[in-house]
Design a protein around this motif. Structure first.
Motif, PDB file in Angstrom:
ATOM      1  N   TRP A 107       0.929   4.722 -18.263  1.00 42.32           N
ATOM      2  CA  TRP A 107      -0.220   5.175 -17.486  1.00 42.32           C
ATOM      3  C   TRP A 107      -0.384   4.239 -16.288  1.00 42.32           C
ATOM      4  CZ3 TRP A 107      -5.046   7.865 -19.648  1.00 42.32           C
ATOM      5  CH2 TRP A 107      -4.710   8.743 -20.677  1.00 42.32           C
ATOM      6  N   VAL A 108      -0.879   4.785 -15.182  1.00 47.63           N
ATOM      7  CA  VAL A 108      -1.177   3.980 -14.000  1.00 47.63           C
ATOM      8  C   VAL A 108      -2.600   4.282 -13.542  1.00 47.63           C
ATOM      9  CG1 VAL A 108      -0.675   3.647 -11.538  1.00 47.63           C
ATOM     10  CG2 VAL A 108       1.194   3.717 -13.196  1.00 47.63           C
ATOM     11  N   VAL A 109      -3.372   3.233 -13.325  1.00 52.49           N
ATOM     12  CA  VAL A 109      -4.697   3.348 -12.717  1.00 52.49           C
ATOM     13  C   VAL A 109      -4.551   2.878 -11.275  1.00 52.49           C
ATOM     14  CG1 VAL A 109      -7.108   2.629 -12.787  1.00 52.49           C
ATOM     15  CG2 VAL A 109      -5.819   2.903 -14.928  1.00 52.49           C
ATOM     16  N   SER A 110      -4.760   3.787 -10.340  1.00 56.82           N
ATOM     17  CA  SER A 110      -4.451   3.484  -8.934  1.00 56.82           C
ATOM     18  C   SER A 110      -5.459   2.550  -8.282  1.00 56.82           C
ATOM     19  CB  SER A 110      -4.382   4.785  -8.126  1.00 56.82           C
ATOM     20  OG  SER A 110      -5.686   5.329  -7.921  1.00 56.82           O
ATOM     21  N   GLY A 111      -6.709   2.495  -8.799  1.00 58.20           N
ATOM     22  CA  GLY A 111      -7.752   1.865  -8.007  1.00 58.20           C
ATOM     23  C   GLY A 111      -7.915   2.671  -6.724  1.00 58.20           C
ATOM     24  N   ASP A 112      -8.283   2.021  -5.629  1.00 59.01           N
ATOM     25  CA  ASP A 112      -8.293   2.665  -4.322  1.00 59.01           C
ATOM     26  C   ASP A 112      -6.979   2.346  -3.631  1.00 59.01           C
ATOM     27  OD1 ASP A 112     -10.855   3.582  -4.771  1.00 59.01           O
ATOM     28  OD2 ASP A 112     -11.810   1.878  -3.782  1.00 59.01           O
ATOM     29  N   TYR A 113      -6.462   3.289  -2.839  1.00 66.65           N
ATOM     30  CA  TYR A 113      -5.160   3.050  -2.224  1.00 66.65           C
ATOM     31  C   TYR A 113      -5.007   3.837  -0.931  1.00 66.65           C
ATOM     32  CZ  TYR A 113      -3.691   7.530  -4.379  1.00 66.65           C
ATOM     33  OH  TYR A 113      -3.578   8.844  -4.762  1.00 66.65           O
ATOM     34  N   LYS A 114      -4.050   3.409  -0.123  1.00 67.85           N
ATOM     35  CA  LYS A 114      -3.622   4.186   1.042  1.00 67.85           C
ATOM     36  C   LYS A 114      -2.127   3.964   1.225  1.00 67.85           C
ATOM     37  CE  LYS A 114      -4.532   0.848   4.801  1.00 67.85           C
ATOM     38  NZ  LYS A 114      -5.046  -0.278   4.015  1.00 67.85           N
ATOM     39  N   ARG A 115      -1.495   4.862   1.984  1.00 72.24           N
ATOM     40  CA  ARG A 115      -0.058   4.791   2.175  1.00 72.24           C
ATOM     41  C   ARG A 115       0.333   4.532   3.625  1.00 72.24           C
ATOM     42  NH1 ARG A 115       3.083   8.643  -2.015  1.00 72.24           N
ATOM     43  NH2 ARG A 115       4.766   7.464  -1.039  1.00 72.24           N
ATOM     44  N   GLU A 116      -0.647   4.375   4.505  1.00 67.25           N
ATOM     45  CA  GLU A 116      -0.367   4.023   5.895  1.00 67.25           C
ATOM     46  C   GLU A 116       0.081   2.565   5.985  1.00 67.25           C
ATOM     47  OE1 GLU A 116      -3.287   5.953   8.905  1.00 67.25           O
ATOM     48  OE2 GLU A 116      -4.441   5.304   7.163  1.00 67.25           O
ATOM     49  N   ALA A 117       0.858   2.267   7.018  1.00 68.19           N
ATOM     50  CA  ALA A 117       1.234   0.874   7.286  1.00 68.19           C
ATOM     51  C   ALA A 117      -0.007   0.069   7.647  1.00 68.19           C
ATOM     52  CB  ALA A 117       2.252   0.817   8.414  1.00 68.19           C
ATOM     53  N   ASP A 118      -0.096  -1.142   7.119  1.00 66.58           N
ATOM     54  CA  ASP A 118      -1.258  -1.995   7.355  1.00 66.58           C
ATOM     55  C   ASP A 118      -0.809  -3.451   7.256  1.00 66.58           C
ATOM     56  OD1 ASP A 118      -3.590  -3.445   7.340  1.00 66.58           O
ATOM     57  OD2 ASP A 118      -4.560  -2.304   5.745  1.00 66.58           O
ATOM     58  N   PRO A 119      -0.819  -4.193   8.384  1.00 64.01           N
ATOM     59  CA  PRO A 119      -0.357  -5.579   8.346  1.00 64.01           C
ATOM     60  C   PRO A 119      -1.276  -6.531   7.592  1.00 64.01           C
ATOM     61  CG  PRO A 119      -1.298  -5.082  10.494  1.00 64.01           C
ATOM     62  CD  PRO A 119      -1.240  -3.788   9.745  1.00 64.01           C
ATOM     63  N   THR A 120      -2.464  -6.070   7.172  1.00 66.67           N
ATOM     64  CA  THR A 120      -3.394  -6.958   6.479  1.00 66.67           C
ATOM     65  C   THR A 120      -3.211  -6.967   4.969  1.00 66.67           C
ATOM     66  OG1 THR A 120      -5.171  -5.329   6.197  1.00 66.67           O
ATOM     67  CG2 THR A 120      -5.082  -6.510   8.306  1.00 66.67           C
ATOM     68  N   CYS A 121      -2.298  -6.132   4.445  1.00 73.33           N
ATOM     69  CA  CYS A 121      -2.059  -6.132   2.996  1.00 73.33           C
ATOM     70  C   CYS A 121      -0.665  -5.607   2.708  1.00 73.33           C
ATOM     71  CB  CYS A 121      -3.121  -5.313   2.259  1.00 73.33           C
ATOM     72  SG  CYS A 121      -3.165  -3.565   2.688  1.00 73.33           S
ATOM     73  N   ALA A 122      -0.214  -5.822   1.487  1.00 73.82           N
ATOM     74  CA  ALA A 122       1.119  -5.362   1.087  1.00 73.82           C
ATOM     75  C   ALA A 122       1.159  -3.843   1.067  1.00 73.82           C
ATOM     76  CB  ALA A 122       1.463  -5.917  -0.293  1.00 73.82           C
ATOM     77  N   PRO A 123       2.325  -3.242   1.379  1.00 72.25           N
ATOM     78  CA  PRO A 123       2.424  -1.777   1.411  1.00 72.25           C
ATOM     79  C   PRO A 123       2.337  -1.158   0.024  1.00 72.25           C
ATOM     80  CG  PRO A 123       4.589  -2.756   1.744  1.00 72.25           C
ATOM     81  CD  PRO A 123       3.596  -3.891   1.773  1.00 72.25           C
ATOM     82  N   PHE A 124       1.880   0.081  -0.009  1.00 74.90           N
ATOM     83  CA  PHE A 124       1.754   0.840  -1.251  1.00 74.90           C
ATOM     84  C   PHE A 124       3.102   0.981  -1.945  1.00 74.90           C
ATOM     85  CE2 PHE A 124       1.936   4.843  -3.600  1.00 74.90           C
ATOM     86  CZ  PHE A 124       0.796   4.772  -4.376  1.00 74.90           C
ATOM     87  N   GLU A 125       3.083   0.871  -3.262  1.00 72.58           N
ATOM     88  CA  GLU A 125       4.288   1.057  -4.072  1.00 72.58           C
ATOM     89  C   GLU A 125       4.115   2.273  -4.979  1.00 72.58           C
ATOM     90  OE1 GLU A 125       6.722  -1.087  -7.761  1.00 72.58           O
ATOM     91  OE2 GLU A 125       5.157  -2.201  -6.693  1.00 72.58           O
ATOM     92  N   VAL A 126       5.063   3.194  -4.936  1.00 73.10           N
ATOM     93  CA  VAL A 126       5.051   4.311  -5.875  1.00 73.10           C
ATOM     94  C   VAL A 126       5.443   3.797  -7.254  1.00 73.10           C
ATOM     95  CG1 VAL A 126       6.127   6.499  -6.505  1.00 73.10           C
ATOM     96  CG2 VAL A 126       5.575   6.027  -4.103  1.00 73.10           C
ATOM     97  N   VAL A 127       4.615   4.096  -8.269  1.00 71.04           N
ATOM     98  CA  VAL A 127       4.863   3.628  -9.633  1.00 71.04           C
ATOM     99  C   VAL A 127       5.016   4.847 -10.541  1.00 71.04           C
ATOM    100  CG1 VAL A 127       4.046   2.165 -11.512  1.00 71.04           C
ATOM    101  CG2 VAL A 127       3.427   1.610  -9.145  1.00 71.04           C
ATOM    102  N   PRO A 128       6.223   5.151 -10.987  1.00 72.92           N
ATOM    103  CA  PRO A 128       6.414   6.302 -11.878  1.00 72.92           C
ATOM    104  C   PRO A 128       5.588   6.169 -13.150  1.00 72.92           C
ATOM    105  CG  PRO A 128       8.527   5.529 -11.024  1.00 72.92           C
ATOM    106  CD  PRO A 128       7.503   4.483 -10.657  1.00 72.92           C
ATOM    107  N   CYS A 129       5.051   7.294 -13.612  1.00 72.45           N
ATOM    108  CA  CYS A 129       4.204   7.246 -14.804  1.00 72.45           C
ATOM    109  C   CYS A 129       4.083   8.640 -15.409  1.00 72.45           C
ATOM    110  CB  CYS A 129       2.814   6.694 -14.461  1.00 72.45           C
ATOM    111  SG  CYS A 129       1.940   7.637 -13.195  1.00 72.45           S
ATOM    112  N   ASP A 130       3.568   8.680 -16.624  1.00 72.17           N
ATOM    113  CA  ASP A 130       3.278   9.940 -17.301  1.00 72.17           C
ATOM    114  C   ASP A 130       1.891  10.448 -16.943  1.00 72.17           C
ATOM    115  OD1 ASP A 130       5.739   9.762 -18.898  1.00 72.17           O
ATOM    116  OD2 ASP A 130       4.710   8.110 -19.907  1.00 72.17           O
ATOM    117  N   THR A 131       0.937   9.518 -16.854  1.00 71.25           N
ATOM    118  CA  THR A 131      -0.454   9.857 -16.532  1.00 71.25           C
ATOM    119  C   THR A 131      -0.925   8.966 -15.404  1.00 71.25           C
ATOM    120  OG1 THR A 131      -0.938  10.565 -18.795  1.00 71.25           O
ATOM    121  CG2 THR A 131      -2.813   9.992 -17.403  1.00 71.25           C
TER     122      THR A 131
END
Length: 331
Positions: A107-131
Motif C-alpha cells: 500500500w502507498v499513502v501519497s500524502g500531498d504531491y505534485k509531478r511538476e519540476a520544482d527546484p525546492t524539493c526532490a522530484p516525485f517518484e512513482v511507487v508501484p503498489c496494489d492500493t
C-alpha cells in the motif's frame, strides 16, 4: 478476504500490522509524517518518523519531540510490515509512505504531491503498489497547471510593471513562498521582503541548499519605507490585517491553484492571480494512478467523490473515498 493494511480511525490512518499511524490528527504513540504542513503534522505524538529534511521544519513548527529521520528509500521494520518513504514532490522533505506486508501486499499513502519540476524539493517518484491512498485536492478536469516557467514570467512582469507601487503577493508560508522565490530567481537577483511568518521557514530552505532570491524581513525596514517597486510576500491571513497599513497604494496578487478559476480572484479582491499549486492537477492525478498500477484507490480531501466516480466509470478501478481531517495549504 484479507484485512486492509491501513484503516481510517478516530485518530487518523492506522496500520494495525505495524502499530503506527500516518499523519494522525490526534495524539498517538507512533506517527509517520508525510510532510510538515499543519494538517498532516500535529503536535503531541510520542514519536515521529519523517524524511530527514522535514525534521528542522517539524522542530520549528511543533517544538521539541522525539523525531526520527529517514532517507528516501530507507527501510524500517514495524511488526509484520516494512516501511519506506519516497519523494512526493510537494514541499521540502515531503514523502509518500510505502507499506509492504510480509504476505506481499503493498500500500502507498501519497500524502500531498505534485509531478511538476520544482527546484525546492526532490522530484516525485512513482511507487508501484496494489492500493493507493491519494489526495484529491484538485480532482476536476478544469484544473490543469500552466508551466511554472510561464507563471514565473507572469509574476516578474507584474512586479516589473509597478515601479511606483508596492507589490504584495499573498502565498502560503511553507512551500509556496519558497517556490515563488526560486521561480523568480530565473529573472532577477533583486531582494524580496517577507512577512514575519515566512522568515524562519525560508531560512530553513536556504540551509537545505535551495537557491532562491535574497530576502529581508519587512520588520527590519524603517516605518517610513514606501516599498515602492518592491515585492513583498505575505500569507493570506495578512490580507486586511493592520500589518497592511504600512503599504500605501499597493497592488496585490495571490499565487494558488485556486486562481485557475477566475471568479476566485474576483471574490477575494486580488489584482492578479497566479496559477501555482503544490498539488497534482487533474492530468497528474490520473497519470499517477495509472503509473503506480494500483487496483484499489482510496481518496482523501478535496474532490474525493468526483475522482472516485471517474475512476469507477472510466478506469474500471475499485475506488472509494476516505473521511479524514486533512485540508490543504492550498485549500
Amino acid at each position: 478476504m484479507l484485512d486492509p493494511l491501513i484503516l481510517p480511525t478516530d485518530d487518523g490512518l492506522y496500520c494495525p500490522a505495524g502499530d503506527f499511524h500516518i499523519d494522525p490528527w490526534r495524539p498517538v504513540t507512533t506517527a509517520v509524517i508525510t510532510h510538515a504542513h499543519a494538517d498532516h503534522a500535529r503536535a503531541g505524538h510520542q514519536r515521529y518518523y519523517a524524511h530527514q529534511l522535514s525534521l528542522p521544519i517539524l522542530l520549528h513548527r511543533l517544538g521539541e519531540h522525539e523525531f526520527n529521520g529517514l532517507d528516501y528509500g530507507e527501510q524500517r521494520r514495524f511488526g509484520a510490515v516494512t516501511l519506506s518513504l519516497h519523494s512526493a514532490g510537494h514541499v521540502l522533505g515531503s514523502a509518500q509512505v510505502r507499506v509492504a506486508h510480509d504476505d506481499g501486499r503493498v500500500w502507498v499513502v501519497s500524502g500531498d504531491y505534485k509531478r511538476e519540476a520544482d527546484p525546492t524539493c526532490a522530484p516525485f517518484e512513482v511507487v508501484p503498489c496494489d492500493t493507493l491512498i491519494t489526495e484529491a485536492t484538485f480532482a476536476l478536469p478544469c484544473y490543469r497547471w500552466p508551466p511554472v516557467e510561464q507563471v514565473g514570467q507572469q509574476m516578474w512582469d507584474w512586479w516589473s510593471a509597478n515601479p511606483e507601487r508596492p507589490c504584495i503577493l499573498f502565498t502560503y508560508a511553507f512551500g509556496k513562498a519558497q517556490r515563488v522565490l526560486a521561480a523568480l530567481a530565473e529573472h532577477t537577483d533583486r531582494p524580496v521582503y517577507l512577512h514575519g511568518a515566512m522568515v524562519a521557514l525560508t531560512e530553513l530552505y536556504r540551509e537545505a541548499g535551495v537557491n532562491m532570491l535574497p530576502t529581508q524581513p519587512v520588520s527590519e525596514l524603517p516605518r517610513d519605507e514606501t516599498f515602492n517597486g518592491q515585492l513583498i510576500l505575505a500569507p493570506p491571513s495578512a490580507a486586511g490585517s493592520p500589518w497592511m497599513r504600512r503599504f500605501k497604494n499597493a497592488t496585490t496578487g495571490f499565487a494558488s491553484g485556486w486562481m485557475r478559476i477566475r471568479g476566485n480572484r474576483r471574490r477575494r479582491g486580488y489584482d492578479q492571480g497566479f496559477e501555482l499549486s503544490d498539488h497534482a492537477d487533474w492530468p497528474a492525478l490520473l497519470a499517477t494512478i495509472r503509473d503506480c498500477g494500483a487496483k484499489t484507490v482510496l481518496t482523501t480531501h478535496g474532490r474525493s467523490d468526483d475522482l472516485v466516480r471517474y475512476l469507477r466509470e472510466h478506469e474500471g478501478i475499485d475506488a472509494r473515498a476516505l473521511t479524514t481531517l486533512y485540508g490543504a495549504e492550498d485549500d
